[in-house]
Design a protein around this motif. Structure first.
Motif, PDB file in Angstrom:
ATOM      1  N   GLY A 160     -11.984  66.099  65.663  1.00 61.70           N
ATOM      2  CA  GLY A 160     -10.607  66.668  65.749  1.00 61.70           C
ATOM      3  C   GLY A 160     -10.550  68.292  65.171  1.00 61.70           C
ATOM      4  N   VAL A 161     -11.534  68.337  64.236  1.00 61.18           N
ATOM      5  CA  VAL A 161     -11.988  69.954  63.767  1.00 61.18           C
ATOM      6  C   VAL A 161     -12.612  70.761  64.653  1.00 61.18           C
ATOM      7  N   ALA A 162     -13.478  70.181  65.389  1.00 62.46           N
ATOM      8  CA  ALA A 162     -14.097  70.712  66.814  1.00 62.46           C
ATOM      9  C   ALA A 162     -13.192  71.054  67.740  1.00 62.46           C
ATOM     10  N   HIS A 163     -12.240  70.356  68.089  1.00 61.74           N
ATOM     11  CA  HIS A 163     -11.175  70.634  69.076  1.00 61.74           C
ATOM     12  C   HIS A 163     -10.359  71.709  68.714  1.00 61.74           C
ATOM     13  N   GLY A 164      -9.827  71.517  67.016  1.00 61.40           N
ATOM     14  CA  GLY A 164      -8.988  72.679  66.676  1.00 61.40           C
ATOM     15  C   GLY A 164      -9.616  73.912  66.768  1.00 61.40           C
ATOM     16  N   GLY A 165     -10.894  74.050  66.448  1.00 56.25           N
ATOM     17  CA  GLY A 165     -11.818  75.375  66.679  1.00 56.25           C
ATOM     18  C   GLY A 165     -11.654  75.927  68.028  1.00 56.25           C
ATOM     19  N   LEU A 166     -11.918  75.018  69.029  1.00 49.95           N
ATOM     20  CA  LEU A 166     -11.691  75.309  70.344  1.00 49.95           C
ATOM     21  C   LEU A 166     -10.395  76.118  70.832  1.00 49.95           C
ATOM     22  N   VAL A 167      -9.346  75.522  70.279  1.00 51.30           N
ATOM     23  CA  VAL A 167      -8.193  76.176  70.668  1.00 51.30           C
ATOM     24  C   VAL A 167      -7.381  76.995  69.722  1.00 51.30           C
ATOM     25  N   GLU A 225     -13.542  74.781  59.011  1.00 53.03           N
ATOM     26  CA  GLU A 225     -12.486  75.346  60.102  1.00 53.03           C
ATOM     27  C   GLU A 225     -12.190  76.801  59.734  1.00 53.03           C
ATOM     28  N   ARG A 226     -12.390  77.346  58.664  1.00 53.37           N
ATOM     29  CA  ARG A 226     -12.288  78.877  58.480  1.00 53.37           C
ATOM     30  C   ARG A 226     -13.331  79.654  59.398  1.00 53.37           C
ATOM     31  N   VAL A 227     -14.489  78.972  59.290  1.00 54.49           N
ATOM     32  CA  VAL A 227     -15.743  79.609  60.251  1.00 54.49           C
ATOM     33  C   VAL A 227     -15.263  79.408  61.735  1.00 54.49           C
ATOM     34  N   LEU A 228     -14.832  78.232  62.205  1.00 52.77           N
ATOM     35  CA  LEU A 228     -14.455  78.185  63.511  1.00 52.77           C
ATOM     36  C   LEU A 228     -13.342  78.812  63.868  1.00 52.77           C
ATOM     37  N   LEU A 229     -12.186  79.070  63.175  1.00 52.88           N
ATOM     38  CA  LEU A 229     -11.021  80.046  63.479  1.00 52.88           C
ATOM     39  C   LEU A 229     -11.522  81.622  63.535  1.00 52.88           C
ATOM     40  N   THR A 230     -12.506  81.837  62.641  1.00 52.01           N
ATOM     41  CA  THR A 230     -12.805  83.168  62.520  1.00 52.01           C
ATOM     42  C   THR A 230     -13.580  83.236  63.938  1.00 52.01           C
ATOM     43  N   VAL A 231     -14.709  82.530  64.471  1.00 56.70           N
ATOM     44  CA  VAL A 231     -15.457  82.617  65.622  1.00 56.70           C
ATOM     45  C   VAL A 231     -14.349  82.646  66.714  1.00 56.70           C
ATOM     46  N   HIS A 232     -13.413  81.502  66.791  1.00 56.83           N
ATOM     47  CA  HIS A 232     -12.401  81.717  67.935  1.00 56.83           C
ATOM     48  C   HIS A 232     -11.930  82.970  68.134  1.00 56.83           C
ATOM     49  N   ILE A 233     -11.219  83.376  66.995  1.00 59.44           N
ATOM     50  CA  ILE A 233     -10.493  84.696  67.097  1.00 59.44           C
ATOM     51  C   ILE A 233     -11.189  85.783  67.680  1.00 59.44           C
ATOM     52  N   ALA A 234     -12.475  86.219  66.885  1.00 62.17           N
ATOM     53  CA  ALA A 234     -13.428  87.150  67.359  1.00 62.17           C
ATOM     54  C   ALA A 234     -13.769  87.161  68.613  1.00 62.17           C
ATOM     55  N   GLY A 235     -14.249  85.697  69.023  1.00 60.84           N
ATOM     56  CA  GLY A 235     -14.721  85.507  70.543  1.00 60.84           C
ATOM     57  C   GLY A 235     -13.914  85.567  71.570  1.00 60.84           C
ATOM     58  N   TYR A 236     -12.539  85.214  71.129  1.00 60.97           N
ATOM     59  CA  TYR A 236     -11.482  85.419  72.166  1.00 60.97           C
ATOM     60  C   TYR A 236     -11.122  86.896  72.411  1.00 60.97           C
ATOM     61  N   LEU A 237     -10.730  87.479  71.384  1.00 58.23           N
ATOM     62  CA  LEU A 237     -10.442  88.982  71.621  1.00 58.23           C
ATOM     63  C   LEU A 237     -11.394  89.797  72.257  1.00 58.23           C
ATOM     64  N   THR A 238     -12.773  89.528  71.701  1.00 51.68           N
ATOM     65  CA  THR A 238     -14.000  90.233  72.288  1.00 51.68           C
ATOM     66  C   THR A 238     -14.112  90.113  73.595  1.00 51.68           C
ATOM     67  N   ALA A 239     -13.882  88.914  74.135  1.00 54.94           N
ATOM     68  CA  ALA A 239     -14.078  88.547  75.534  1.00 54.94           C
ATOM     69  C   ALA A 239     -13.115  89.427  76.496  1.00 54.94           C
ATOM     70  N   VAL A 240     -11.760  89.181  75.906  1.00 55.09           N
ATOM     71  CA  VAL A 240     -10.294  89.605  76.827  1.00 55.09           C
ATOM     72  C   VAL A 240     -10.628  90.977  76.671  1.00 55.09           C
ATOM     73  N   PHE A 241     -10.671  91.800  75.730  1.00 56.10           N
ATOM     74  CA  PHE A 241     -10.863  93.213  75.649  1.00 56.10           C
ATOM     75  C   PHE A 241     -12.132  94.058  76.229  1.00 56.10           C
ATOM     76  N   LEU A 242     -12.944  93.120  76.280  1.00 58.31           N
ATOM     77  CA  LEU A 242     -14.337  93.606  76.907  1.00 58.31           C
ATOM     78  C   LEU A 242     -14.302  93.445  78.664  1.00 58.31           C
ATOM     79  N   VAL A 243     -13.731  92.520  79.080  1.00 55.30           N
ATOM     80  CA  VAL A 243     -13.536  92.108  80.465  1.00 55.30           C
ATOM     81  C   VAL A 243     -12.471  93.117  81.250  1.00 55.30           C
ATOM     82  N   LEU A 244     -11.182  92.922  80.377  1.00 54.76           N
ATOM     83  CA  LEU A 244     -10.193  93.379  80.899  1.00 54.76           C
ATOM     84  C   LEU A 244      -9.792  94.803  80.341  1.00 54.76           C
ATOM     85  N   SER A 245      -8.995  95.477  81.069  1.00 53.26           N
ATOM     86  CA  SER A 245      -8.364  96.760  80.639  1.00 53.26           C
ATOM     87  C   SER A 245      -7.531  96.658  79.549  1.00 53.26           C
TER      88      SER A 245
END
Length: 339
Positions: free
Chosen positions: A94-101, A188-208
């Motif tokens: 459950g924690v792993a899936h929470g981290g993914l989303v 969970e704190r680590v997973l959420l930090t990684v999720h937010i950082a990874g998500y925003l980095t990917a989106v703003f790195l690839v897209l205008s």
């Protein structure tokens, strides 16, 4: 029926379900489901990288909204110990899936378990404690200011508000894990930090920048609508309770609504369309719910317990009619003041 006979009645139903083998774990089903979700999740991000700065990325945003919901459904099942027999491996999954989303599994399941204990109970169900909406007459009467205006028009605002559900899950989870705690909360704190950082980095790195913002809005809004539309038909518009709750069998059946449909509906709603059976047997594996449904319905009819089941469209109509009805006295009061 005496108070002593009521728990015995549930025991008889539980015996029928257990004898039918519907509480046995379904490891193969969940293995296939989890692997398929992860393959589509990874494939969506690979396609995202290959498409680059293109408006076709909004198709990927819609796909990710569906995948996020499917991942969240697995987290839900883990929270109820539907996958493994013991708590620990379910929590890890459950924690792993929470981290993914990008949401806190621990925070969500704590509130969800309170909901299961007292569904549609005005004082005890956290799912009825939503400031922007009124689910009972008493809640509608105490609304003031802007919240009162929202309650008056809540039937019209309901689906637009669902676009914020994904954002709400993110924010609430972040607040919960940053309050402290040990063990799983730190993870969970680590997973959420990684999720937010990874998500925003990917989106703003690839897209205008402009397209990146649109991508995030579309993705999060569609995910919120999907999640809200999966949970809303289950209890909203059903009878509410207050004071001392009734016996387990009646309070679970009377406050829940099933949604008719075949395997496509089962997939789209993550098995939540069998809400009555799920509430009666929270740890029942998802694929067994459809087999338990006729057993439970027959049992309820035999013992004169109202059993609610309707189509998906009709369920949404009942929800909106209920919200519109609760807002009617507020609208009438405002009209009277203007006269």
């Amino acid at each position: 029926m005496t108070a002593r006979a009521q728990p015995a009645l549930y025991g008889r139903l539980l015996g029928e379900v257990r004898d039918a083998g519907l509480l046995r774990r379904q490891y193969g089903y969940y293995a296939i489901r989890i692997v398929a979700n992860l393959v589509v999740f990874a494939g969506a991000w690979v396609a995202f990288a290959f498409l680059g700065d293109s408006w076709w990325q909004l198709v990927i945003a819609a796909l990710l909204a569906v995948v996020f919901a499917q991942l969240a459904f697995v987290g839900h099942d883990a929270g109820h110990k539907q996958i493994f027999r013991t708590r620990r491996p379910n929590d890890v999954l459950g924690v792993a899936h929470g981290g993914l989303v990008g949401m806190s599994y621990q925070w969500w399941i704590e509130g969800h378990n309170r909901h299961h204990a007292n569904p549609n109970h005005e004082e005890r169900d956290p799912d009825l404690d939503i400031p922007a909406l009124a689910f009972t007459s008493r809640q509608a009467r105490v609304k003031q200011g802007f919240l009162r205006w929202m309650a008056k028009h809540q039937a019209v605002l309901f689906f637009p508000l669902l676009t914020l559900e994904g954002l709400s899950l993110h924010v609430s989870g972040i607040k919960a894990v940053w309050r402290g705690g040990t063990g799983m909360r730190r993870l969970e704190r680590v997973l959420l930090t990684v999720h937010i950082a990874g998500y925003l980095t990917a989106v703003f790195l690839v897209l205008s920048p402009g397209l990146a913002v649109v991508f995030i809005v579309v993705h999060q809004a569609l995910w919120g609508i999907y999640m809200g539309c999966s949970f809303a038909p289950n209890h909203k518009g059903m009878p509410t309770m207050s004071g001392r709750p009734g016996d387990f069998l009646h309070r679970q059946v009377l406050t829940s609504r099933n949604v008719r449909g075949g395997k496509v509906t089962d997939f789209v709603l993550g098995g939540l369309n069998y809400q009555i059976e799920h509430h009666l047997f929270p740890n029942m594996p998802r694929p067994h719910l459809r087999h338990a449904q006729p057993i439970v319905e027959r049992f309820c009819r035999k013992h004169d317990i109202p059993y609610s089941q309707t189509s998906l469209v009709r369920s949404y109509r009942q929800v909106l009619e209920h919200l519109h009805e609760l807002g009617a006295p507020l609208r009438a009061a405002d009209r009277a003041q203007r006269i």
